[in-house]
Structures are given as C-alpha cells and as structure tokens.
Write a protein that holds these residues in place. Structure first.
Motif, mmCIF file in Angstrom:
data_model
loop_
_atom_site.group_PDB
_atom_site.id
_atom_site.type_symbol
_atom_site.label_atom_id
_atom_site.label_comp_id
_atom_site.label_asym_id
_atom_site.label_seq_id
_atom_site.Cartn_x
_atom_site.Cartn_y
_atom_site.Cartn_z
ATOM 1 N N ARG A 60 -38.276 36.673 14.691
ATOM 2 C CA ARG A 60 -38.518 36.416 16.111
ATOM 3 C C ARG A 60 -38.247 37.617 16.980
ATOM 4 O O ARG A 60 -38.996 37.918 17.887
ATOM 5 N N GLN A 83 -47.883 29.328 22.989
ATOM 6 C CA GLN A 83 -47.664 30.569 23.730
ATOM 7 C C GLN A 83 -48.987 31.265 23.973
ATOM 8 O O GLN A 83 -49.906 31.188 23.157
ATOM 9 N N TYR A 135 -47.175 35.283 31.018
ATOM 10 C CA TYR A 135 -47.062 34.610 29.738
ATOM 11 C C TYR A 135 -46.850 33.115 29.936
ATOM 12 O O TYR A 135 -46.435 32.653 31.002
ATOM 13 N N TYR A 195 -44.946 30.220 27.661
ATOM 14 C CA TYR A 195 -44.196 29.954 26.438
ATOM 15 C C TYR A 195 -43.108 28.961 26.757
ATOM 16 O O TYR A 195 -42.470 29.040 27.794
ATOM 17 N N THR A 230 -37.417 30.630 25.337
ATOM 18 C CA THR A 230 -37.134 32.003 25.743
ATOM 19 C C THR A 230 -38.154 32.932 25.106
ATOM 20 O O THR A 230 -38.279 32.960 23.891
ATOM 21 N N PRO A 231 -38.881 33.653 25.927
ATOM 22 C CA PRO A 231 -39.929 34.506 25.340
ATOM 23 C C PRO A 231 -39.363 35.815 24.815
ATOM 24 O O PRO A 231 -38.367 36.312 25.305
ATOM 25 N N TYR A 232 -40.014 36.311 23.819
ATOM 26 C CA TYR A 232 -39.751 37.658 23.345
ATOM 27 C C TYR A 232 -41.003 38.456 23.697
ATOM 28 O O TYR A 232 -42.082 38.158 23.198
ATOM 29 N N LEU A 233 -40.863 39.418 24.563
ATOM 30 C CA LEU A 233 -42.006 40.079 25.181
ATOM 31 C C LEU A 233 -42.085 41.543 24.791
ATOM 32 O O LEU A 233 -41.065 42.216 24.682
ATOM 33 N N ARG A 250 -38.560 35.645 35.143
ATOM 34 C CA ARG A 250 -38.741 34.305 34.597
ATOM 35 C C ARG A 250 -39.416 33.380 35.604
ATOM 36 O O ARG A 250 -40.284 32.583 35.238
ATOM 37 N N SER A 262 -42.973 34.067 35.455
ATOM 38 C CA SER A 262 -43.528 34.167 34.090
ATOM 39 C C SER A 262 -44.285 35.472 33.912
ATOM 40 O O SER A 262 -45.412 35.499 33.410
ATOM 41 N N VAL A 314 -46.438 38.309 23.318
ATOM 42 C CA VAL A 314 -45.283 37.429 23.252
ATOM 43 C C VAL A 314 -45.079 37.045 21.798
ATOM 44 O O VAL A 314 -46.035 36.736 21.084
ATOM 45 N N ALA A 343 -42.953 34.816 18.855
ATOM 46 C CA ALA A 343 -42.174 33.595 18.652
ATOM 47 C C ALA A 343 -41.535 33.654 17.275
ATOM 48 O O ALA A 343 -40.547 34.320 17.072
#
Lengths: 118, 111
Positions: free
Chosen positions: A103, B2, B25, B27, B30-33, B69, B72, B93, B95
C-alpha cells in the motif's frame, strides 16, 4: 542506482500470436506489477504479484493474460492470442514491500515495452 | 472505487513562470497519493508521494504537492518552471498495490 529493466523495448507481432514481455525487477523487491498505456490514454493497472501468486488484478487482466516469475530475477507477462487492441506500452514496476505491504510502497517503473499488434 | 481526475489535459507555461497541476481523487479511506512524470519515450519517474503527516510534500526537481482532504485534492506545484520540465505528469492513488492513474496533464514550456 538499481533500476527496473524491460525487454524488448519494442515488439511487433501478428494478431493471434503469443507474446512474452520480460522484466527484471529491482533485485531485493518483493512486489511486482504490470501496467499498460494505450497511446494517448492513461496508464492502467493490470496485475500485481507477490510471493509467487497474483495479489490483485484489474478487469483488463482476463484469461488471455498470465504472469510468471520463472526464476529469481525475471518477471514475465504473457499474452496468449494478441488482439489489435493489445497494442500499447507495457510497463513493469516493482516495490520493496518493506513498508508494511504494497500500500505505502513506492513503485519503481521500467522504461516500458511498446507492443504493436498488426 | 478509487479514481483520479486531472482536469487539465494540456497546460502551457512560460519558462520561469510558476506551475500548478491539479489532481482530484476519490477514495473511501486514507489515500496514498503520488505524482509521476513521464518524458517522451521514457518510463514513469516518481516525483513525490504522500502517505500521512505533513500535508505539504517536497519532491525531486523542485516540485511540491499539497494534500487537502477537504477538497480531495493533491495539486502539484513548482515556483519556477524550466524547459526540461516539459513532459506528461500523472497523479495516482494507491490502495492495495494497484495504483490508479489520472489521464495525465501534458506540460509545454514556452521559451
């Protein structure tokens, strides 16, 4: 600096033929990925691979696709019977798997193989 | 599910001008960008990434991005663009290992 390599850089094939795209991920990485980018379009996720099995795959990754890690260094994508719409740039990526899983990993991309299906 | 939207397909800026590339985004968690850059005929190079913590992230080549946040958004910025920055920029993004990319923004730099 270690990098992901891919061969060949350009592959031309006839429709219906099988192709194998090869990737050598960074040596201590645990997660491997294939993406494709049709000309002028976005990069699309195909599949992720961990511990010698597929961990995630997209709807694009149907039965004509398969992945394999035949030895300790190579990671291959096989397309069994190519179609015209398979023409795209195919990117391999790898990630270390040290940040608690895929992740949060940074994925390192290879330069891509351009596949042209005639 | 997402997804990532990059509203600008093509942006042209003058060399030395500031730059902002937009990314929105969708999602559920919690996004990982990430922001990647792709020069013509090349692979994807990571510019920067956001997982948590400080919402202003510094990357390579003088780029930075701010995670908001409430909006977004994860917009990429550079205070002064160089001719070598001309490329395609992709927001993504991540996941569970499957990264979803935006359509990309092509940056042209005028002399």
């Amino acid at each position: 600096e270690p990098e992901v390599t891919q061969t060949p850089s350009h592959q031309v094939t006839q429709m219906g033929q099988e192709v194998i795209l090869r990737c050598v991920p960074i040596s201590n990485h645990l997660y491997f990925y294939w993406y494709r980018q049709i000309l002028g379009q976005k990069v699309e996720f195909l599949v992720s691979f961990y511990n010698n099995e597929i961990s995630e795959k997209s709807e694009i990754f149907d039965d004509q696709f398969s992945v394999e890690r035949p030895d300790g260094s190579n990671f291959t994508l096989k397309i069994r019977s190519t179609k015209l719409e398979d023409s795209a740039m195919y990117f391999c990526a790898s990630s270390p798997g040290t940040s608690g899983g895929a992740r949060t990993d940074t994925q390192y991309f290879g330069p891509g193989t351009r596949l042209t299906v005639l | 599910a997402q997804s990532v939207t990059q509203p600008d397909i093509h942006i042209t800026v003058s060399e030395g001008a500031s730059l902002e590339l937009r990314c929105n985004y969708s999602y559920g968690a919690t996004p990982y960008l990430f922001w990647y850059v792709q020069s013509p005929g090349q692979g994807l190079q990571l510019l920067l990434k956001y997982f948590s913590g400080d919402t202003l992230v510094q990357g390579i080549k003088g780029f930075e991005a701010e995670f908001k946040r409430s909006q977004s958004s994860f917009n990429l910025r550079k205070p002064s663009v160089h001719w070598s920055d001309a490329a395609e920029y992709f927001c993504a993004v991540g996941a569970y290992g499957d990264m979803r990319f935006g359509a990309g923004t092509r940056l042209t730099v005028k002399p």
